[in-house]
Design a protein around this motif. Structure first.
Motif, PDB file in Angstrom:
ATOM      1  N   SER A  88       0.815  -1.215   0.000  1.00 43.07           N
ATOM      2  CA  SER A  88       0.000   0.000   0.000  1.00 43.07           C
ATOM      3  C   SER A  88       0.851   1.268   0.000  1.00 43.07           C
ATOM      4  N   ALA A  89       2.153   1.139   0.360  1.00 46.71           N
ATOM      5  CA  ALA A  89       3.001   2.329   0.454  1.00 46.71           C
ATOM      6  C   ALA A  89       3.789   2.603  -0.826  1.00 46.71           C
ATOM      7  N   VAL A  90       3.581   1.797  -1.859  1.00 46.55           N
ATOM      8  CA  VAL A  90       4.409   1.902  -3.054  1.00 46.55           C
ATOM      9  C   VAL A  90       4.343   3.286  -3.690  1.00 46.55           C
ATOM     10  N   ALA A  91       3.135   3.804  -3.953  1.00 50.80           N
ATOM     11  CA  ALA A  91       3.023   5.094  -4.634  1.00 50.80           C
ATOM     12  C   ALA A  91       3.552   6.230  -3.773  1.00 50.80           C
ATOM     13  N   GLU A  92       3.273   6.168  -2.483  1.00 49.84           N
ATOM     14  CA  GLU A  92       3.759   7.231  -1.599  1.00 49.84           C
ATOM     15  C   GLU A  92       5.280   7.328  -1.652  1.00 49.84           C
ATOM     16  N   ARG A  93       5.968   6.190  -1.546  1.00 51.05           N
ATOM     17  CA  ARG A  93       7.417   6.203  -1.584  1.00 51.05           C
ATOM     18  C   ARG A  93       7.936   6.520  -2.985  1.00 51.05           C
ATOM     19  N   THR A 139      12.889  11.016   8.160  1.00 51.00           N
ATOM     20  CA  THR A 139      11.651  11.795   8.254  1.00 51.00           C
ATOM     21  C   THR A 139      11.598  12.877   7.178  1.00 51.00           C
ATOM     22  N   ARG A 140      12.750  13.427   6.820  1.00 51.74           N
ATOM     23  CA  ARG A 140      12.781  14.446   5.775  1.00 51.74           C
ATOM     24  C   ARG A 140      12.386  13.846   4.424  1.00 51.74           C
ATOM     25  N   THR A 141      12.866  12.639   4.161  1.00 52.23           N
ATOM     26  CA  THR A 141      12.508  11.961   2.916  1.00 52.23           C
ATOM     27  C   THR A 141      11.013  11.712   2.852  1.00 52.23           C
ATOM     28  N   ARG A 142      10.415  11.279   3.967  1.00 52.82           N
ATOM     29  CA  ARG A 142       8.971  11.043   4.002  1.00 52.82           C
ATOM     30  C   ARG A 142       8.199  12.332   3.728  1.00 52.82           C
ATOM     31  N   LEU A 143       8.625  13.412   4.343  1.00 54.50           N
ATOM     32  CA  LEU A 143       7.972  14.702   4.131  1.00 54.50           C
ATOM     33  C   LEU A 143       8.029  15.100   2.652  1.00 54.50           C
ATOM     34  N   ILE A 144       9.184  14.953   2.052  1.00 53.48           N
ATOM     35  CA  ILE A 144       9.361  15.329   0.649  1.00 53.48           C
ATOM     36  C   ILE A 144       8.433  14.516  -0.251  1.00 53.48           C
ATOM     37  N   GLY A 145       8.347  13.216  -0.001  1.00 55.36           N
ATOM     38  CA  GLY A 145       7.506  12.369  -0.838  1.00 55.36           C
ATOM     39  C   GLY A 145       6.034  12.708  -0.739  1.00 55.36           C
TER      40      GLY A 145
END
Length: 254
Positions: A5-10, A201-207
């Motif tokens: 389920s996280a594929v598109a988000e990442r 966490t920065r990478t998650r925010l950017i995505g």
């Protein structure tokens, strides 16, 4: 292993298909835009950015380059005092003027109907203030300060908090989100993040920020699945990288 389920988000954490040019936008703004802008047809959506208190554009360079690589023209205000929203909106006015100026690289390349605003801390409050202007279609207030009026927002908003943020605490950000009732609004709390987004966490925010703008300003249906649809499948609500997520009734119907 990440759940499917996280594929598109990442996916939106990855660089987009465009090279990026960084340039001055007069003395008041720094611009980021796709390197192939002069040679490709069509107008580009725009993102306006506001820094945190005392911060510089360079501190947000990674995010601004990322969204430009996904096809956006970015105007970031060269100030650490953008809470009024005026400094952020000035970047939009600059690009709209360039859109009609003979000889400008941006002539005919700016989409005036797809402009978003985002910012961090005081700049997040400034993004809320800017979001009351008809120029702005959609916003991302990141750990926003007290500036602006959430009920005055004219379009969809993604409110981002940090689980360990003691400068702009997560409950405060959630409270601001709760006042945004007239348009789709989403709240997301980044697990393990303080006010400055260390490490992953920065990478998650950017995505997630890239995905939000890709959906609302570029119509990217892959990005839509990050936030919308049934909560059991919407990726933001099923990704362990986010410690809390919520969306209002308007967002439930998107």
């Amino acid at each position: 292993m990440r759940p499917a389920s996280a594929v598109a988000e990442r996916y939106f954490e990855q660089p987009g298909p465009h090279g990026v040019v960084k340039a001055a936008g007069g003395s008041a703004h720094t611009l980021y835009y796709p390197a192939d802008l002069p040679t490709t047809a069509g107008a580009r959506p725009v993102i306006l950015w506001g820094n945190g208190t005392g911060a510089t554009v360079e501190q947000y360079d990674e995010f601004l380059r990322q969204v430009a690589s996904w096809g956006f023209v970015v105007a970031a205000a060269n100030t650490g005092q953008s809470g009024s929203g005026k400094e952020i909106l000035a970047g939009g006015k600059y690009l709209l003027a360039e859109n009609t100026r003979t000889g400008s690289i941006f002539r005919g390349k700016i989409d005036p109907n797809n402009i978003g605003a985002a910012g961090h801390s005081q700049g997040g409050g400034g993004a809320i203030a800017a979001g009351a202007d008809p120029m702005v279609k959609v916003t991302i207030p990141v750990q926003p300060g007290p500036q602006g009026s959430a009920p005055a927002l004219r379009g969809p908003s993604l409110f981002i908090a940090g689980q360990l943020d003691y400068i702009v605490p997560s409950p405060y950000v959630r409270g601001r989100y709760a006042w945004a009732q007239d348009h789709p609004a989403v709240f997301a709390e980044l697990k393990g993040s303080d006010h400055f987004f260390p490490g992953e966490t920065r990478t998650r925010l950017i995505g997630v920020g890239t995905a939000w703008f890709r959906y609302w300003l570029a119509g990217d249906q892959r990005a839509k699945s990050v936030f919308f649809g049934p909560k059991q499948s919407a990726e933001l609500f099923n990704d362990a990288g986010w410690s809390a997520a919520d969306r209002n009734r308007k967002a439930d119907t998107v």
